[in-house]
Design a protein around this motif. Structure first.
Motif, PDB file in Angstrom:
ATOM      1  N   VAL A 155      29.433  -1.788 -10.948  1.00  0.00           N
ATOM      2  CA  VAL A 155      28.394  -2.077  -9.958  1.00  0.00           C
ATOM      3  C   VAL A 155      27.272  -1.047 -10.091  1.00  0.00           C
ATOM      4  CG1 VAL A 155      27.871  -2.354  -7.503  1.00  0.00           C
ATOM      5  CG2 VAL A 155      30.108  -3.053  -8.401  1.00  0.00           C
ATOM      6  N   ASN A 156      26.043  -1.513 -10.134  1.00  0.00           N
ATOM      7  CA  ASN A 156      24.876  -0.626 -10.194  1.00  0.00           C
ATOM      8  C   ASN A 156      24.328  -0.414  -8.790  1.00  0.00           C
ATOM      9  OD1 ASN A 156      25.125  -0.686 -12.972  1.00  0.00           O
ATOM     10  ND2 ASN A 156      23.495  -2.179 -13.275  1.00  0.00           N
ATOM     11  N   VAL A 157      24.211   0.838  -8.386  1.00  0.00           N
ATOM     12  CA  VAL A 157      23.743   1.170  -7.043  1.00  0.00           C
ATOM     13  C   VAL A 157      22.525   2.091  -7.135  1.00  0.00           C
ATOM     14  CG1 VAL A 157      24.322   2.200  -4.813  1.00  0.00           C
ATOM     15  CG2 VAL A 157      26.085   0.977  -6.119  1.00  0.00           C
ATOM     16  N   GLY A 158      21.462   1.736  -6.435  1.00  0.00           N
ATOM     17  CA  GLY A 158      20.267   2.564  -6.381  1.00  0.00           C
ATOM     18  C   GLY A 158      20.111   3.211  -5.018  1.00  0.00           C
ATOM     19  N   VAL A 159      19.511   4.386  -4.986  1.00  0.00           N
ATOM     20  CA  VAL A 159      19.228   5.095  -3.742  1.00  0.00           C
ATOM     21  C   VAL A 159      17.746   5.454  -3.739  1.00  0.00           C
ATOM     22  CG1 VAL A 159      19.713   7.109  -2.306  1.00  0.00           C
ATOM     23  CG2 VAL A 159      21.561   6.046  -3.625  1.00  0.00           C
ATOM     24  N   ILE A 160      17.057   5.143  -2.641  1.00  0.00           N
ATOM     25  CA  ILE A 160      15.660   5.522  -2.454  1.00  0.00           C
ATOM     26  C   ILE A 160      15.609   6.546  -1.338  1.00  0.00           C
ATOM     27  CG2 ILE A 160      13.365   4.716  -1.797  1.00  0.00           C
ATOM     28  CD1 ILE A 160      14.068   1.999  -2.947  1.00  0.00           C
ATOM     29  N   ASP A 161      15.210   7.787  -1.668  1.00  0.00           N
ATOM     30  CA  ASP A 161      15.347   8.848  -0.667  1.00  0.00           C
ATOM     31  C   ASP A 161      14.463  10.042  -1.034  1.00  0.00           C
ATOM     32  OD1 ASP A 161      16.616  10.611   1.397  1.00  0.00           O
ATOM     33  OD2 ASP A 161      18.111   9.017   1.449  1.00  0.00           O
ATOM     34  N   THR A 162      14.909  11.242  -0.661  1.00  0.00           N
ATOM     35  CA  THR A 162      14.117  12.465  -0.848  1.00  0.00           C
ATOM     36  C   THR A 162      14.346  13.134  -2.198  1.00  0.00           C
ATOM     37  OG1 THR A 162      15.807  13.922   0.136  1.00  0.00           O
ATOM     38  CG2 THR A 162      14.209  12.909   1.638  1.00  0.00           C
ATOM     39  N   GLY A 163      15.133  12.506  -3.059  1.00  0.00           N
ATOM     40  CA  GLY A 163      15.492  13.120  -4.334  1.00  0.00           C
ATOM     41  C   GLY A 163      16.972  13.448  -4.356  1.00  0.00           C
ATOM     42  N   ASN A 173      20.288   1.427  -1.493  1.00  0.00           N
ATOM     43  CA  ASN A 173      20.393   2.040  -0.168  1.00  0.00           C
ATOM     44  C   ASN A 173      19.062   2.680   0.211  1.00  0.00           C
ATOM     45  OD1 ASN A 173      22.295   3.078   2.114  1.00  0.00           O
ATOM     46  ND2 ASN A 173      21.065   4.846   1.507  1.00  0.00           N
ATOM     47  N   MET A 174      18.596   2.373   1.437  1.00  0.00           N
ATOM     48  CA  MET A 174      17.386   2.984   1.969  1.00  0.00           C
ATOM     49  C   MET A 174      17.684   3.562   3.356  1.00  0.00           C
ATOM     50  SD  MET A 174      14.183   0.568   0.793  1.00  0.00           S
ATOM     51  CE  MET A 174      14.903  -1.034   1.180  1.00  0.00           C
ATOM     52  N   SER A 175      17.842   4.876   3.433  1.00  0.00           N
ATOM     53  CA  SER A 175      18.079   5.577   4.691  1.00  0.00           C
ATOM     54  C   SER A 175      16.748   6.141   5.182  1.00  0.00           C
ATOM     55  CB  SER A 175      19.120   6.679   4.505  1.00  0.00           C
ATOM     56  OG  SER A 175      20.393   6.138   4.231  1.00  0.00           O
ATOM     57  N   LEU A 176      15.906   5.267   5.675  1.00  0.00           N
ATOM     58  CA  LEU A 176      14.559   5.633   6.108  1.00  0.00           C
ATOM     59  C   LEU A 176      14.029   4.507   6.979  1.00  0.00           C
ATOM     60  CD1 LEU A 176      12.804   3.601   4.094  1.00  0.00           C
ATOM     61  CD2 LEU A 176      13.233   5.402   2.457  1.00  0.00           C
TER      62      LEU A 176
END
Length: 486
Positions: A196-204, A302-305
């Motif tokens: 499974v490919n998982v992306g995270v968009i965050d602060t780095g 995942n977007m925690s924002l």
């Protein structure tokens, strides 16, 4: 002059011919940020094709969590507002030893119960000393250790007193915390999230030894992009923490494991820092979503924002990602009200935050996030966090709830210290917990693995999440389908 963003509409344009027609519009596929007079923009908009969207530039932010006593001025009672001296001094310790150079947040109130904050750094002996302005008193002290100790909150502190930060316990023998156990994650099981490919968009992300396997694809800021690992380094700890919840790989005893350490993990930085003006614009988020979904074929992002008003461009990018097979999992928000955007878009899976009684020590920031309302107390000692947003508006719905109180995860190396862990609270933690658990579920599904990268795949991911949820005894508007369990 105001700032605007111009982007082409892609969602729903299923054929190569229609997508190419969308690109043929001037400046269509590139996301363009520009300054202009609003009146002139209205003229430009009138002459564009239906496939082009121009909207004001909107900025998102990290979800902040305030101490429990600030959620309603009535909590500032006589015990807290009891007066103070002109000079206020307090000592900060960690495990009984002076905590030098620690960040300490002081809450000051006037006689009308208006509260402001100031952040200072403790000296080499762990001491903080300030002179509040006339008419203001220190009503609470919140020392924030960088790693290894709980964030504590002392209400109504007296000058000359000491606040001791308690040590965070090591993980269980298999790297588990309460959040793994509540979601049925067997941290000793191999191949969790494999395929499974998982992306995270965050602060780095990072640097951190337990996240060395993460693919750092770059930074998307100010409407542009910078590639490479250096550009993706964390600017605020938050992104390293959320990424670790999903996929940290233990290096030693006491390390907390990620939910799905065997997934293929990507990180895109969109924040320039943790200040109010450092958040990403809708243009930055669109570019990051496109890169993760289109270029790296992420199954989950995942977007925690959140925060701000909805925009057509952002919704179109999320829908377009779903048509490539990508499901966006988002934090619901920490303002104890309606779900915030982007989580409020129906194309996203919004996640609320829950906690477990008895995990966080008394006097800690996390312990204060237990609700007083009986309807927010669930089964198995679980509860809806006081700060968590929930479905409270027209058409709003939660996908699920997930652990978001007292979550211990990775934070970047500091100085000569490596392999650090810190506890944080928020729906920002709940979203990656749900995302990581879903990666484990999808990694176990041979049927999902062979689905085409289109809407069929993203719909299957959403369905799998719903099918693995179990109610924890809360109303649907608080828990959605419930807590995902493996």
């Amino acid at each position: 002059m105001a700032q605007f963003v111009l982007v082409n509409r892609r969602a729903g344009l299923f054929t190569d011919a229609t997508k190419q027609a969308s690109r043929a519009d001037p400046l269509a596929r590139r996301v363009v940020v520009f300054e202009a007079d609003p009146g002139h923009v209205a003229e430009i908009r009138a002459g564009l094709s239906p496939n082009a969207i121009i909207e004001p530039l909107v900025y998102r932010r990290l979800h902040g969590v305030h101490p429990a006593f600030l959620r309603g001025a009535a909590r500032l009672d006589a015990k807290v507002l009891k007066g103070g001296k002109s000079r206020f001094t307090i000592s900060i310790t960690a495990g009984g030893k002076p905590l030098s150079e620690a960040e300490v947040m002081l809450y000051l109130a006037d006689r009308f119960r208006n509260v402001s904050t100031t952040t200072v750094t403790a000296d080499g002996n762990g001491r903080v000393s300030i002179s509040p302005s006339s008419g203001r008193q220190v009503v609470a002290v919140e020392p924030i250790p960088y790693a290894g100790f709980w964030i504590m909150v002392a209400e109504g502190p007296t000058s000359g007193s000491t606040v001791d930060c308690l040590p965070i316990g090591k993980a269980g023998s298999e790297g588990n915390g309460w959040w793994h156990d509540a979601m049925g994650i067997d941290t000793s099981a191999p191949n969790r999230g494999s395929g499974v490919n998982v992306g995270v968009i965050d602060t780095g992300c990072g640097p951190h030894p337990n996240l060395a396997h993460v693919n750092l694809i770059g930074a998307f800021t100010d409407g542009g992009a910078q590639s490479g690992a250096a550009a993706t380094a964390d600017v605020a700890e938050h992104g390293t923490h959320t990424t670790g919840i999903i996929g940290a790989r233990r290096q030693g005893a006491g390390d907390y494991a990620g939910m799905a350490p065997d997934c293929t993990l990507f990180h895109a930085r969109v924040f320039k820092g943790e200040g109010e003006q450092d958040g990403p614009s809708n243009a930055d988020l669109i570019n990051a979503i496109d890169a993760l979904s289109r270029d790296h074929q992420c199954d989950l992002i995942n977007m925690s924002l959140g925060g701000g008003n909805p925009t057509q461009e952002k919704k179109d990018a999320i829908r377009d990602a779903a048509e490539r097979g990508t499901l966006c999992v988002c934090s619901a928000g920490n303002d104890s009200g309606p779900i915030e955007y982007p989580g409020a878009y129906p194309e996203c899976a919004a996640v609320s935050a829950i906690g477990q009684l008895g995990w966080a020590p008394a006097g800690s920031f996390s312990a204060g996030n237990r609700p007083q309302e009986p309807d927010k107390l669930g089964t198995d000692n679980l509860f809806l966090a006081t700060f968590s947003c929930f479905a409270d508006g027209p058409g709003q719905s939660l996908a699920c709830c997930a652990p978001g109180v007292g979550i211990v995860s990775t934070v970047p190396n500091r100085g000569n210290q490596t392999g650090l862990y810190m506890e944080m609270d928020g729906t920002s933690m709940a979203s990656p917990a749900a995302c990581g658990a879903l990666a484990v579920i999808l990694g176990q599904s041979e049927v999902y693995q062979v689905l085409p990268r289109d809407r069929t795949r993203s719909n299957a991911a959403r369905t799998a999440l719903a099918q693995h949820c179990r109610s924890i005894g809360l109303a649907v508007r608080y828990e959605g389908r419930g807590l995902p369990r493996i």
